[in-house]
Write a protein that holds these residues in place. Sequence first.
Motif, PDB file in Angstrom:
ATOM      1  N   UNK A   1       0.836  -1.196   0.000  1.00 11.87           N
ATOM      2  CA  UNK A   1       0.000   0.000   0.000  1.00 11.87           C
ATOM      3  C   UNK A   1       0.873   1.249   0.000  1.00 11.87           C
ATOM      4  N   UNK A   2       0.376   2.261  -0.636  1.00  8.51           N
ATOM      5  CA  UNK A   2       1.102   3.511  -0.700  1.00  8.51           C
ATOM      6  C   UNK A   2       0.895   4.321   0.570  1.00  8.51           C
ATOM      7  N   UNK A   3       1.962   5.002   0.964  1.00  9.11           N
ATOM      8  CA  UNK A   3       1.881   5.885   2.122  1.00  9.11           C
ATOM      9  C   UNK A   3       1.604   7.297   1.640  1.00  9.11           C
ATOM     10  N   UNK A   4       0.927   8.034   2.489  1.00  7.33           N
ATOM     11  CA  UNK A   4       0.700   9.446   2.202  1.00  7.33           C
ATOM     12  C   UNK A   4       0.840  10.226   3.498  1.00  7.33           C
ATOM     13  N   UNK A   5       0.912  11.518   3.403  1.00 12.10           N
ATOM     14  CA  UNK A   5       1.119  12.382   4.560  1.00 12.10           C
ATOM     15  C   UNK A   5      -0.219  12.624   5.263  1.00 12.10           C
ATOM     16  N   UNK A   6      -0.187  12.504   6.589  1.00 11.42           N
ATOM     17  CA  UNK A   6      -1.342  12.801   7.433  1.00 11.42           C
ATOM     18  C   UNK A   6      -0.884  13.759   8.523  1.00 11.42           C
ATOM     19  N   UNK A   7      -1.840  14.454   9.084  1.00 13.29           N
ATOM     20  CA  UNK A   7      -1.588  15.450  10.119  1.00 13.29           C
ATOM     21  C   UNK A   7      -2.356  15.024  11.358  1.00 13.29           C
ATOM     22  N   UNK A   8      -1.636  14.873  12.476  1.00 11.95           N
ATOM     23  CA  UNK A   8      -2.199  14.259  13.671  1.00 11.95           C
ATOM     24  C   UNK A   8      -2.278  15.266  14.811  1.00 11.95           C
ATOM     25  N   UNK A   9      -3.426  15.279  15.469  1.00  6.43           N
ATOM     26  CA  UNK A   9      -3.590  16.063  16.683  1.00  6.43           C
ATOM     27  C   UNK A   9      -3.834  15.103  17.844  1.00  6.43           C
ATOM     28  N   UNK A  10      -2.873  15.041  18.748  1.00  4.81           N
ATOM     29  CA  UNK A  10      -3.035  14.226  19.958  1.00  4.81           C
ATOM     30  C   UNK A  10      -4.147  14.835  20.809  1.00  4.81           C
ATOM     31  N   UNK A  11      -4.129  16.144  20.946  1.00  4.20           N
ATOM     32  CA  UNK A  11      -5.094  16.848  21.796  1.00  4.20           C
ATOM     33  C   UNK A  11      -6.533  16.547  21.390  1.00  4.20           C
ATOM     34  N   UNK A  12      -6.826  16.595  20.099  1.00  3.05           N
ATOM     35  CA  UNK A  12      -8.205  16.362  19.664  1.00  3.05           C
ATOM     36  C   UNK A  12      -8.439  14.932  19.183  1.00  3.05           C
ATOM     37  N   UNK A  13      -7.397  14.106  19.271  1.00  2.00           N
ATOM     38  CA  UNK A  13      -7.505  12.683  18.913  1.00  2.00           C
ATOM     39  C   UNK A  13      -7.979  12.498  17.469  1.00  2.00           C
ATOM     40  N   UNK A  14      -7.370  13.219  16.549  1.00  2.00           N
ATOM     41  CA  UNK A  14      -7.809  13.086  15.162  1.00  2.00           C
ATOM     42  C   UNK A  14      -6.624  13.026  14.206  1.00  2.00           C
ATOM     43  N   UNK A  15      -6.901  12.428  13.056  1.00  2.00           N
ATOM     44  CA  UNK A  15      -5.930  12.274  11.992  1.00  2.00           C
ATOM     45  C   UNK A  15      -6.554  12.908  10.745  1.00  2.00           C
ATOM     46  N   UNK A  16      -5.866  13.880  10.182  1.00  2.00           N
ATOM     47  CA  UNK A  16      -6.432  14.632   9.064  1.00  2.00           C
ATOM     48  C   UNK A  16      -5.669  14.380   7.772  1.00  2.00           C
ATOM     49  N   UNK A  17      -6.394  14.411   6.677  1.00  2.00           N
ATOM     50  CA  UNK A  17      -5.797  14.233   5.360  1.00  2.00           C
ATOM     51  C   UNK A  17      -5.210  15.533   4.837  1.00  2.00           C
ATOM     52  N   UNK A  18      -5.833  16.646   5.188  1.00  2.00           N
ATOM     53  CA  UNK A  18      -5.425  17.944   4.666  1.00  2.00           C
ATOM     54  C   UNK A  18      -4.829  18.790   5.773  1.00  2.00           C
ATOM     55  N   UNK A  19      -3.698  19.378   5.498  1.00  2.00           N
ATOM     56  CA  UNK A  19      -2.964  20.159   6.491  1.00  2.00           C
ATOM     57  C   UNK A  19      -3.786  21.307   7.058  1.00  2.00           C
ATOM     58  N   UNK A  20      -4.623  21.921   6.279  1.00  2.00           N
ATOM     59  CA  UNK A  20      -5.366  23.081   6.732  1.00  2.00           C
ATOM     60  C   UNK A  20      -6.701  22.783   7.389  1.00  2.00           C
ATOM     61  N   UNK A  21      -7.047  21.505   7.579  1.00  2.00           N
ATOM     62  CA  UNK A  21      -8.361  21.169   8.127  1.00  2.00           C
ATOM     63  C   UNK A  21      -8.545  21.642   9.573  1.00  2.00           C
ATOM     64  N   UNK A  22      -7.503  21.547  10.371  1.00  2.00           N
ATOM     65  CA  UNK A  22      -7.573  21.955  11.782  1.00  2.00           C
ATOM     66  C   UNK A  22      -6.146  22.005  12.323  1.00  2.00           C
ATOM     67  N   UNK A  23      -6.026  22.465  13.541  1.00  2.00           N
ATOM     68  CA  UNK A  23      -4.708  22.508  14.177  1.00  2.00           C
ATOM     69  C   UNK A  23      -4.215  21.079  14.401  1.00  2.00           C
ATOM     70  N   UNK A  24      -2.914  20.892  14.272  1.00  4.79           N
ATOM     71  CA  UNK A  24      -2.322  19.574  14.485  1.00  4.79           C
ATOM     72  C   UNK A  24      -0.954  19.760  15.112  1.00  4.79           C
ATOM     73  N   UNK A  25      -0.446  18.691  15.722  1.00  2.03           N
ATOM     74  CA  UNK A  25       0.860  18.763  16.365  1.00  2.03           C
ATOM     75  C   UNK A  25       1.941  18.003  15.599  1.00  2.03           C
TER      76      UNK A  25
END
Length: 107
Positions: A1-25
């Motif tokens: 499977x191909x890997x892609x970049x994700x943006x993770x927020x520990x605080x909000x417990x979420x994994x986002x596909x798009x960098x601008x969707x929300x704050x991430x750490x």
Amino acid sequence: MDKRRYYVSIQSKCIMYNQGDAAYELEIDATEEEVEKLTELFNQWEDAEEKTFFRAQIPIIPYHHDSENDVYDYLLKEIYKAIYQMGTDQTKSHISSMNLQMGSENE
């Protein structure tokens, strides 16, 4: 499977596909399967967090003598281990600097 970049927020417990969707750490490069496993860890951690809420209402039980807190702490370390393994160089550097005592996987 191909890997892609994700943006993770520990605080909000979420994994986002798009960098601008929300704050991430943190940033990771992961497959969909790896993201699903991380999502499951977040779900388990959230369940553990709810259980610690009830213990917090009973101040006579010390934090370190409570199994719910042990589960919470264990899952948080597992989340950081998973993120470290999938993390970008910057993410790995940041997690290493936290000195979480996760074992050899983060060294």
